[in-house]
Design an enzyme around this catalytic site. Structure first.
Site, PDB file in Angstrom:
ATOM      1  N   MET A  29     -27.648  21.266-106.609  1.00 55.17           N
ATOM      2  CA  MET A  29     -28.639  22.328-106.814  1.00 55.17           C
ATOM      3  C   MET A  29     -27.934  23.673-106.997  1.00 55.17           C
ATOM      4  SD  MET A  29     -31.981  21.237-104.733  1.00 55.17           S
ATOM      5  CE  MET A  29     -31.485  21.766-103.109  1.00 55.17           C
ATOM      6  N   HIS A  33     -19.956  25.181-103.517  1.00 60.16           N
ATOM      7  CA  HIS A  33     -18.914  25.519-102.551  1.00 60.16           C
ATOM      8  C   HIS A  33     -17.902  24.385-102.527  1.00 60.16           C
ATOM      9  CE1 HIS A  33     -21.095  22.665-100.090  1.00 60.16           C
ATOM     10  NE2 HIS A  33     -22.196  23.404-100.173  1.00 60.16           N
ATOM     11  N   GLU A  34     -16.922  24.509-101.644  1.00 63.16           N
ATOM     12  CA  GLU A  34     -15.842  23.503-101.574  1.00 63.16           C
ATOM     13  C   GLU A  34     -16.371  22.092-101.324  1.00 63.16           C
ATOM     14  OE1 GLU A  34     -12.466  23.314-101.854  1.00 63.16           O
ATOM     15  OE2 GLU A  34     -12.451  25.331-102.685  1.00 63.16           O
ATOM     16  N   HIS A  36     -19.152  20.719-102.510  1.00 63.06           N
ATOM     17  CA  HIS A  36     -19.507  20.164-103.823  1.00 63.06           C
ATOM     18  C   HIS A  36     -18.228  19.821-104.609  1.00 63.06           C
ATOM     19  CE1 HIS A  36     -23.167  22.881-103.245  1.00 63.06           C
ATOM     20  NE2 HIS A  36     -23.728  21.717-103.444  1.00 63.06           N
ATOM     21  N   GLU A 148     -22.086  12.817 -97.468  1.00 60.73           N
ATOM     22  CA  GLU A 148     -22.615  12.329 -96.181  1.00 60.73           C
ATOM     23  C   GLU A 148     -23.276  13.453 -95.402  1.00 60.73           C
ATOM     24  OE1 GLU A 148     -19.385  10.374 -94.175  1.00 60.73           O
ATOM     25  OE2 GLU A 148     -19.661   8.523 -95.324  1.00 60.73           O
ATOM     26  N   GLN A 153     -30.343  11.061 -97.194  1.00 57.98           N
ATOM     27  CA  GLN A 153     -30.511  11.071 -98.659  1.00 57.98           C
ATOM     28  C   GLN A 153     -29.599  10.037 -99.313  1.00 57.98           C
ATOM     29  OE1 GLN A 153     -30.728  14.765-101.212  1.00 57.98           O
ATOM     30  NE2 GLN A 153     -28.556  14.365-101.435  1.00 57.98           N
ATOM     31  N   SER A 186     -24.954  25.378 -99.139  1.00 56.72           N
ATOM     32  CA  SER A 186     -25.360  26.542 -99.938  1.00 56.72           C
ATOM     33  C   SER A 186     -26.180  27.502 -99.086  1.00 56.72           C
ATOM     34  CB  SER A 186     -26.193  26.090-101.134  1.00 56.72           C
ATOM     35  OG  SER A 186     -25.491  25.109-101.856  1.00 56.72           O
TER      36      SER A 186
HETATM   37  P1  AMP Z   1     -26.949  20.169-102.895  1.00 62.23           P
HETATM   38  O1  AMP Z   1     -26.497  21.116-103.964  1.00 62.23           O
HETATM   39  O2  AMP Z   1     -27.088  20.805-101.559  1.00 62.23           O
HETATM   40  O3  AMP Z   1     -28.148  19.345-103.316  1.00 62.23           O
HETATM   41  O4  AMP Z   1     -25.772  19.134-102.717  1.00 62.23           O
HETATM   42  C1  AMP Z   1     -25.306  18.356-103.783  1.00 62.23           C
HETATM   43  C2  AMP Z   1     -24.455  17.252-103.242  1.00 62.23           C
HETATM   44  O5  AMP Z   1     -23.346  17.800-102.531  1.00 62.23           O
HETATM   45  C3  AMP Z   1     -25.225  16.359-102.250  1.00 62.23           C
HETATM   46  O6  AMP Z   1     -24.830  15.005-102.466  1.00 62.23           O
HETATM   47  C4  AMP Z   1     -24.731  16.866-100.923  1.00 62.23           C
HETATM   48  O7  AMP Z   1     -24.787  15.888 -99.892  1.00 62.23           O
HETATM   49  C5  AMP Z   1     -23.297  17.234-101.242  1.00 62.23           C
HETATM   50  N1  AMP Z   1     -22.797  18.193-100.278  1.00 62.23           N
HETATM   51  C6  AMP Z   1     -23.337  19.383 -99.929  1.00 62.23           C
HETATM   52  N2  AMP Z   1     -22.613  19.975 -98.963  1.00 62.23           N
HETATM   53  C7  AMP Z   1     -21.604  19.129 -98.665  1.00 62.23           C
HETATM   54  C8  AMP Z   1     -20.522  19.154 -97.734  1.00 62.23           C
HETATM   55  N3  AMP Z   1     -20.343  20.165 -96.902  1.00 62.23           N
HETATM   56  N4  AMP Z   1     -19.659  18.105 -97.716  1.00 62.23           N
HETATM   57  C9  AMP Z   1     -19.844  17.057 -98.550  1.00 62.23           C
HETATM   58  N5  AMP Z   1     -20.843  16.965 -99.450  1.00 62.23           N
HETATM   59  C10 AMP Z   1     -21.710  17.983 -99.513  1.00 62.23           C
END
Ligand code: AMP
Length: 279
Positions: A29, A33-34, A36, A148, A153, A186
């Site tokens: 979305m 950050h690191e 992602h 994870e 999810q 995020s």
């Molecule tokens: P989001 O943009 O929050 O929907 O996240 C996109 C993907 O990145 C999802 O599969 C999240 O689980 C993964 N993600 C977000 N933050 C982290 C993190 N700190 N460590 C590992 N994966 C992450």
């Protein structure tokens, strides 16, 4: 790096790839950050090309305020994606994905959807299922990478691809943390200074739970967690649960050969943070 906002254009590009080219996919979305980037780096290692989508999916937000305030940093995102050699970025609008019907389809994830996040975020996993299925149809990846960090999810997506016979391998990736232990998210950028300072307590408590698991019973561990939060008024515990990794059912007794994980959701002011740890 190619950037497409239209479904047709990204599909055309994917269709034009040489036969046998493996595609790794990382749905996001944005506000990258690191955490992602760690998913993208892994996808890069395991595939010929990597597609990343950036789409703040309206149907997975149960609070309009949360959707409106979701951080958007597209220019920074694109330069970060370039820096990790992402090949294709897909940045559709809500109109492009949903046309004039911004609604979710209904899914049955065999009960996984009713636990934890499902109890507190009504309709969230129908929204997630709807967008991820749609993105899989558009991108047709061989492997897709999920963190994870959002463990429920991840399990739900695995269930969805099996039930719908979608030919993609789902890869779960470890949680990426700040130096002080806070799981990257995020949403962290929206924390006040005071909340940011105390937020690492969440992971510290999870580590304590990991140490105590097996010596104390689940109720005593819940007590321990609740007491920790009573001593920190800036953080409000929403739920804490120890559950079976596969079924996500709350633990009753520790069964041999089963894996367990502790899950937590906490409000730091208005910002909702989640985390988990394998036990
Ligand atoms: P989001 O943009 O929050 O929907 O996240 C996109 C993907 O990145 C999802 O599969 C999240 O689980 C993964 N993600 C977000 N933050 C982290 C993190 N700190 N460590 C590992 N994966 C992450």
């Amino acid at each position: 790096m190619l950037v497409f906002a239209k479904i047709k254009s990204v599909q055309q590009k994917i269709k034009s790839l040489k036969k046998g080219t493996s595609i790794g996919f990382v749905p996001t979305m944005g506000a990258l950050h690191e955490g992602h980037l760690s998913l993208i780096k892994q996808a890069k290692k395991e595939n010929d090309i990597v597609v990343v989508s950036i789409f703040v999916n309206p149907t997975q937000f149960n609070k309009q305020e949360d959707l409106i305030n979701y951080p958007k940093t597209i220019d920074v995102d694109l330069s970060l994606l370039k820096s990790v050699f992402c090949d294709i970025v897909f940045t559709p609008t809500a109109q492009e994905i949903y046309r004039n019907n911004i609604t979710s389809k209904s899914f049955n994830f065999d009960g996984l959807e009713h636990q934890m996040e499902g109890k507190f975020r009504d309709g969230h996993f129908d929204g997630v299922g709807t967008i991820v299925k749609r993105l899989f149809e558009i991108v047709t990846p061989h492997k897709a990478y999920f963190g994870e960090k959002d463990f429920q999810q991840l399990q739900i997506i695995k269930k969805m691809v099996v039930k719908n016979q979608i030919p993609v391998k789902i890869i779960g990736c470890e949680i990426f943390r700040e130096k002080d232990g806070l799981a990257m998210s995020s949403r962290n950028s929206r924390l006040t200074k005071e909340h940011r300072k105390v937020a690492p307590l969440i992971y510290k408590i999870l580590q304590k739970v990991k140490t105590e698991f097996g010596t104390k019973n689940a109720l005593d561990i819940l007590d321990l967690v609740e007491n920790e939060f009573k001593n920190q008024p800036l953080l409000e515990l929403e739920y804490f649960e120890i559950a079976n990794e596969d079924t996500l059912q709350p633990i009753k007794n520790i069964e041999p050969k089963q894996k367990y994980r502790a899950f937590i959701a906490v409000f730091a002011g208005k910002i909702r943070l989640i985390d988990n740890i394998s036990l």
